[in-house]
Structure formats: structure tokens, C-alpha cells
Enzyme design. Structure first.
Site, PDB file in Angstrom:
ATOM      1  CB  CYS A  59      14.018   8.726   6.660  1.00 41.78           C
ATOM      2  SG  CYS A  59      15.004   7.791   5.502  1.00 41.78           S
ATOM      3  CD  GLU A  93      14.519   0.656   7.716  1.00 35.53           C
ATOM      4  OE1 GLU A  93      15.067   1.647   8.227  1.00 35.53           O
ATOM      5  OE2 GLU A  93      15.042  -0.467   7.701  1.00 35.53           O
ATOM      6  CE  LYS A 136      -1.536   2.834   2.900  1.00 34.65           C
ATOM      7  NZ  LYS A 136      -1.419   4.092   2.118  1.00 34.65           N
ATOM      8  CD  GLU A 155      11.212  12.691  10.510  1.00 36.52           C
ATOM      9  OE1 GLU A 155      10.069  12.283  10.788  1.00 36.52           O
ATOM     10  OE2 GLU A 155      12.016  12.048   9.822  1.00 36.52           O
TER      11      GLU A 155
HETATM   12  P1  NAD Z   1       3.272   8.417   7.491  1.00 34.05           P
HETATM   13  O1  NAD Z   1       3.661   7.612   8.681  1.00 34.05           O
HETATM   14  O2  NAD Z   1       2.262   9.462   7.643  1.00 34.05           O
HETATM   15  O3  NAD Z   1       2.680   7.450   6.358  1.00 34.05           O
HETATM   16  C1  NAD Z   1       3.406   6.352   5.875  1.00 34.05           C
HETATM   17  C2  NAD Z   1       2.435   5.331   5.312  1.00 34.05           C
HETATM   18  O4  NAD Z   1       1.635   4.820   6.367  1.00 34.05           O
HETATM   19  C3  NAD Z   1       1.467   5.886   4.269  1.00 34.05           C
HETATM   20  O5  NAD Z   1       1.285   4.902   3.271  1.00 34.05           O
HETATM   21  C4  NAD Z   1       0.184   6.079   5.073  1.00 34.05           C
HETATM   22  O6  NAD Z   1      -1.007   6.008   4.317  1.00 34.05           O
HETATM   23  C5  NAD Z   1       0.260   4.895   6.032  1.00 34.05           C
HETATM   24  N1  NAD Z   1      -0.498   5.068   7.279  1.00 34.05           N
HETATM   25  C6  NAD Z   1      -0.825   6.220   7.906  1.00 34.05           C
HETATM   26  N2  NAD Z   1      -1.486   5.937   9.070  1.00 34.05           N
HETATM   27  C7  NAD Z   1      -1.556   4.582   9.153  1.00 34.05           C
HETATM   28  C8  NAD Z   1      -2.066   3.677  10.131  1.00 34.05           C
HETATM   29  N3  NAD Z   1      -2.668   4.096  11.237  1.00 34.05           N
HETATM   30  N4  NAD Z   1      -1.913   2.335   9.924  1.00 34.05           N
HETATM   31  C9  NAD Z   1      -1.279   1.881   8.833  1.00 34.05           C
HETATM   32  N5  NAD Z   1      -0.793   2.688   7.856  1.00 34.05           N
HETATM   33  C10 NAD Z   1      -0.914   4.030   8.025  1.00 34.05           C
HETATM   34  O7  NAD Z   1       4.624   8.952   6.857  1.00 34.05           O
HETATM   35  P2  NAD Z   1       4.813   9.898   5.581  1.00 34.05           P
HETATM   36  O8  NAD Z   1       4.381  11.268   5.974  1.00 34.05           O
HETATM   37  O9  NAD Z   1       4.223   9.279   4.372  1.00 34.05           O
HETATM   38  O10 NAD Z   1       6.409   9.861   5.399  1.00 34.05           O
HETATM   39  C11 NAD Z   1       7.257  10.634   6.143  1.00 34.05           C
HETATM   40  C12 NAD Z   1       7.851   9.841   7.288  1.00 34.05           C
HETATM   41  O11 NAD Z   1       8.489   8.674   6.795  1.00 34.05           O
HETATM   42  C13 NAD Z   1       8.941  10.610   8.012  1.00 34.05           C
HETATM   43  O12 NAD Z   1       8.806  10.450   9.411  1.00 34.05           O
HETATM   44  C14 NAD Z   1      10.226   9.950   7.539  1.00 34.05           C
HETATM   45  O13 NAD Z   1      11.308  10.079   8.395  1.00 34.05           O
HETATM   46  C15 NAD Z   1       9.792   8.541   7.349  1.00 34.05           C
HETATM   47  N6  NAD Z   1      10.679   7.834   6.417  1.00 34.05           N
HETATM   48  C16 NAD Z   1      11.557   6.918   6.911  1.00 34.05           C
HETATM   49  C17 NAD Z   1      12.448   6.287   6.054  1.00 34.05           C
HETATM   50  C18 NAD Z   1      13.431   5.267   6.577  1.00 34.05           C
HETATM   51  O14 NAD Z   1      13.929   4.488   5.791  1.00 34.05           O
HETATM   52  N7  NAD Z   1      13.732   5.248   7.859  1.00 34.05           N
HETATM   53  C19 NAD Z   1      12.434   6.583   4.701  1.00 34.05           C
HETATM   54  C20 NAD Z   1      11.530   7.522   4.227  1.00 34.05           C
HETATM   55  C21 NAD Z   1      10.654   8.149   5.104  1.00 34.05           C
END
Ligand code: NAD
Length: 492
Positions: A287, A253, A179, A385
Site C-alpha cells: 500500500c 487502511e 476474514k 494505484e
Molecule cells: P481488495 O479490496 O480487493 O480486498 C481486500 C479484502 O476485502 C479481501 O479480504 C476481500 O475478500 C474483501 N472484499 C472484497 N470485496 C468486498 C466487499 N464488497 N465487501 C467486503 N469485503 C470485500 O484488496 P486486495 O486486492 O486484497 O489488496 C490490495 C489493496 O489493499 C491495495 O489497494 C492496497 O493499497 C491496499 N492495502 C492497503 C494497506 C494500508 O495499510 N493502507 C495495506 C495493504 C494493502
């Protein structure tokens, strides 16, 4: 690009389908503001359908009996197709998340290496024979695929972060449901088209689209054996809790507040360049952003001056233009979040060396490259962050002070160390509580090098040979050799 909206379907069991509810979500180009595509808004019934298709392919289909060598051959073919389609995939990503086309192209081009690396690894995963203390037993282990893997991915690097999970999972023999982020689903759907071309059996790879509710339904689905998540720490915790209800395996991650540590003996020009790459590259929406600069007090002014001078020349604009260096924020929500944090930092007395708000020269979600000093580490801007082009500057007076300040965070994803002393570089790297440390470099990853976080930055590692083990269960097999009847009431 015409203004015509493209309507996408999901990819389940090798078929292109709409959500049962027929509801759709809109994908907006953050640069132009155009609603340029729609994707289905999957609900629980659609999630069930995708997990069932993946389960069927795992247990009964051609994939379930395919040799590791043949899985490797399919992965290699997939790598070829990813390479041939890198420009198209990169363009789709840039339209969806507003990051530079040249960065997305570099990612989608490099992505093929994940498929090649794990294609080669597929038939290298071996079990062991265990030396038994009982002469009548032969014992061995078999690494077996964990089963149905569900991936949930963020908007910043959709297909690259999918590849980190998918290539080792397929090499191990798993089947897969992903997803993508509701903001950036298109590249993953375009990527799914390559699966048919590569010749993977139906149901091995499935894409469902939707928002947090869809992700939540996937994490709660008891047919999922393992969840591989990339996103914010808050969502990661919620996903891990949902998985715990059915003892689902989890790798996470998550976010970061990574330090770039610059010692007085560093090549300051190189360090300034690395700091800029770490925080203004990808508009800070990564990230591993080096969002905290820790600099020795004796070189602070010189270094900050170098960074500010370069920041002033950063070209902002159309992400598709090769001359552009910083695009807009990916979503209105993210834009508002960063502006809110900057406002509060001002109210709390932080000093802005440069930037600090919306770019006056651009319409849309553009934020100026921002450098902030005089920050109390307890301030939100210093510890949380941001995920935007905002650098928080701190000073240190000794190596111990630098290490203590670098580790004084709930995160532990990455760190940069800038020094011309080899001994100091390694010494400091060993003391940092972070999953990746770059010495005199920043923001590099590769398929064969583990990547992941300490502390609240994650759980488990992606990339590298061992990543495949996160998609396997280790089974022990005991073989009785002499057939004698034993005491049924005693062990062994
Ligand atoms: P997010 O956590 O808002 O969303 C990530 C994914 O989770 C999306 O597909 C979203 O629809 C889904 N999601 C949201 N709520 C959910 C729930 N309750 N249950 C299951 N799925 C759910 O993150 P974002 O805003 O899309 O991305 C930014 C974040 O991602 C930042 O914190 C960044 O640091 C992190 N990130 C980490 C890495 C890594 O490798 N460590 C890489 C890229 C981004």
C-alpha cells in the site's frame, strides 16, 4: 513442500468447522501454480455463527470480566507464540502470496512486537474525572471496549495487517472475527491455532474464510460493532457504506500513490536505494509503494540512471530462495491488471527507461522492474494505484512545485523526502498531505508509531497507543452526591 493439498477448516467459537454449504475455495501458489490448499467458502449463515460466538464471548464469557492486566498477560503469551512460530507463518504466507520468504519472515517475526506493545498498553488506558461546575455531581469517564470487531484483510501482508488490528482490539477488551483475503487465508488459520495454545477463552478470536461475498456479509452483519478494513479504496467505500446501515464504527487502511521526492542536494545513492526499496521491494505490492518519483530536473538523469542500473540486476525467481529479490505477482488477476496498465501507458506515448512487460526469463506471473518517464499526470499510470513493480518518474523545478505535485493526488498514505537540508526536510514534511512522511528513508513502520492515510487512503490510524481508542467507546458516568430532590422539568 509436497504436492499434497491441505484442507483447512475455519475457527469459530474455539472449534474447527467447515462451511455449512461444505463448499471450499482453492489457494494457489503463485510461483508454482499449484493449488496447494483449500479453505471453506463461508456464507451468511457461517458469518452469523462467528459473530454470535464473538458476541457471546464479549458479553458472557470469562473474557467479559477479565482484568486489563490479565488480558495483557494473554497478549504477551501470544507474542511469545508468534515469535516461536514466525518461520512457519512466514512460509505459509510466501506459499500463498508469492512474496519473498525473507520478507514474510521479517514481518511474522516483527509481528510479536505488536502483541508485546499492546500487552503493556492494556492496563494503561484510563478514563478521566471531569471538573463539574455543580458541586453536587461527581463525573468520570470510562473507556469501554467497542464490542465485536470484524476485520477484513488483503493478501499482501495477511498476519501483520491482522496484528495491527487484533492486538489493540484485544488489549481494549473486544472480541474479534477476521476474514482474510480469499487468496491468502492459510497463514491466518495457522495463526488461529496459537490462540488455543495461548489460553484465550473460546470465541474471543474467530476466523471465517471466503471471498468478497463473505466480506460483504460480515460488513452487513448488525451484530458487528466495528469494522477494521485494509484493502483497496473501492472496497473500503463499499464496506463503509454497509457499516453505515447499522452505524457500525469503521477504520479504513486503503490504497496509495505515494511520492518519493528527491531534491538536488540529496545523497543520490541513498535516494536511489530508497526508491528501489519503495517500488521494487515486495514486487511493488504494498500500500505504501513509492510509485511516483518526483525528482529535481537538474539530477533526474543521474538518479534515473542509478535506479535503472540497479533495477537491471534485480534477481527474480523462487520466493523461497534467499538470493531472490523480486517474486511473482500474487495472483493472475493482479498480473493481468498490471500488464494492461503498461500496455495503455505505451499506447499513450510514455517512455519506458527499462522493463515494461512480462519477464521473458520466467514462467508465471513475473513482471520486469519497470521505470517510465514522459508521463502526463492525468494518465492512468501516473495517477492510479498499480500495485506492481512500476515506477512513474516526474520532475519539478522548485520546492513549491515539488509539494504541489506530491499533493496532486486523491491519495495520501505516505511520502519520502530526500534532502541533506534538515530545514527543507521538515518544511516539506509539514506541507505534505500524507499520513506518514519518511525523511531520507522509506517503508518503515513500528507498533508504537501511528500509521494511516489522509484523503482516499483511509480513515483512522493503526498502531501507536491511540489505536486502542479506536476500539473503545467513551462512557460518561454522572454521580449525584447530595441526594436532594430537584425540579424534574429542568435539566440538571
Ligand atoms: P481488495 O479490496 O480487493 O480486498 C481486500 C479484502 O476485502 C479481501 O479480504 C476481500 O475478500 C474483501 N472484499 C472484497 N470485496 C468486498 C466487499 N464488497 N465487501 C467486503 N469485503 C470485500 O484488496 P486486495 O486486492 O486484497 O489488496 C490490495 C489493496 O489493499 C491495495 O489497494 C492496497 O493499497 C491496499 N492495502 C492497503 C494497506 C494500508 O495499510 N493502507 C495495506 C495493504 C494493502
Amino acid at each position: 513442500m509436497s504436492n499434497e493439498q491441505v484442507n483447512y477448516q475455519m475457527y469459530i467459537g474455539g472449534e474447527w468447522v467447515s462451511a455449512e454449504s461444505e463448499r471450499n475455495l482453492v489457494s494457489t501458489n503463485p510461483y508454482t501454480g499449484d493449488d496447494w490448499a483449500t479453505v471453506p467458502d463461508a456464507q451468511v449463515a457461517d458469518v452469523d455463527k462467528a459473530v454470535t460466538a464473538a458476541r457471546e464471548a464479549f458479553e458472557h464469557g470469562e473474557w467479559s470480566s477479565m482484568s486489563a492486566k490479565d488480558r495483557g498477560a494473554l497478549l504477551r503469551k501470544m507474542g511469545d507464540l508468534v515469535g516461536e512460530n514466525a518461520e512457519h507463518l512466514g512460509r505459509m504466507e510466501s506459499l500463498d502470496n508469492g512474496k519473498l520468504y525473507r520478507e514474510m519472515l521479517a514481518q511474522t517475526t516483527y509481528l510479536q512486537e505488536w502483541f508485546y506493545y499492546f500487552a503493556g498498553a492494556a492496563d494503561k488506558l484510563q478514563g478521566a474525572t471531569i471538573p463539574s461546575e455543580r458541586p453536587n455531581f461527581f463525573i468520570y469517564t470510562r473507556p469501554e471496549p467497542v464490542g465485536v470487531v470484524a476485520a477484513i484483510t488483503p493478501w499482501n501482508s495477511p498476519v501483520l495487517l491482522l496484528g495491527f488490528k487484533l492486538a489493540p482490539a484485544l488489549a481494549a477488551g473486544c472480541t474479534f472475527v477476521v476474514k482474510p483475503s480469499e487468496h491468502t487465508s492459510v497463514s491466518t488459520l495457522e495463526f488461529a491455532k496459537l490462540f488455543d495454545k495461548a489460553g484465550f477463552p473460546k470465541g474471543v478470536f474467530n476466523v471465517i474464510t471466503g471471498g468478497p461475498d463473505t466480506g460483504n456479509a460480515l460488513a452487513n452483519n448488525h451484530g458487528v460493532d466495528k469494522i477494521a478494513f485494509t484493502g483497496s479504496t473501492k472496497t473500503g467505500i463499499s464496506v463503509a457504506k454497509a457499516a453505515a446501515e447499522h452505524v457500525g464504527r469503521v477504520s479504513l487502511e486503503l490504497g496509495g500513490k505515494s511520492p518519493n521526492i528527491v531534491f538536488a542536494d540529496a545523497d543520490l545513492k541513498a535516494a536511489a536505494n530508497g526508491v528501489i526499496a519503495g517500488i521494487f521491494g515486495a514486487t511493488g505490492q504494498t500500500c505504501m509503494a513509492g510509485s511516483r518519483l518526483l525528482v529535481h530536473e537538474s539530477v533526474k538523469d543521474e538518479l534515473v540512471d542509478l535506479i535503472a542500473t540497479r533495477a537491471a540486476t534485480i534477481v527474480m525467481g523462487d520466493p523461497m530462495d534467499p538470493a531472490t529479490e523480486m517474486g511473482p505477482m500474487a495472483t493472475g488477476q493482479q498480473f493481468d491488471k498490471v500488464l494492461g496498465m503498461l500496455k495503455r501507458a505505451k499506447e499513450q506515448g510514455a517512455t519506458f527507461v527499462t522493463g515494461g512487460g512480462k519477464s521473458a526469463a520466467h514462467d508465471g506471473y513475473f513482471i520486469e522492474p519497470t521505470i517510465i518517464t514522459d508521463i502526463d499526470p492525468e494518465m492512468e499510470i501516473g495517477k492510479d494505484e498499480i500495485f506492481g513493480p512500476v515506477l512513474s518518474v516526474f520532475t519539478f523545478d522548485s520546492e513549491e512545485d515539488a509539494i504541489a505535485k506530491a499533493n496532486d493526488t486523491r491519495y495520501g498514505l505516505a511520502a519520502g523526502v530526500w534532502t541533506l537540508s534538515g530545514q527543507r526536510g521538515h518544511r516539506v514534511a509539514h506541507k505534505l498531505r500524507a499520513g506518514t512522511v519518511w525523511i531520507n528513508a522509506y517503508r518503515v513502520v513500528s507498533p508504537n508509531t501511528p500509521f494511516g492515510g489522509f484523503k482516499e487512503s483511509g480513515l483512522g490510524r493503526e498502531n501507536g497507543f491511540d489505536a486502542m481508542k479506536q476500539y473503545t467507546e467513551n462512557k460518561s458516568v454522572w454521580v449525584e452526591l447530595d441526594g436532594a430532590t430537584r425540579d424534574p422539568f429542568s435539566i440538571g
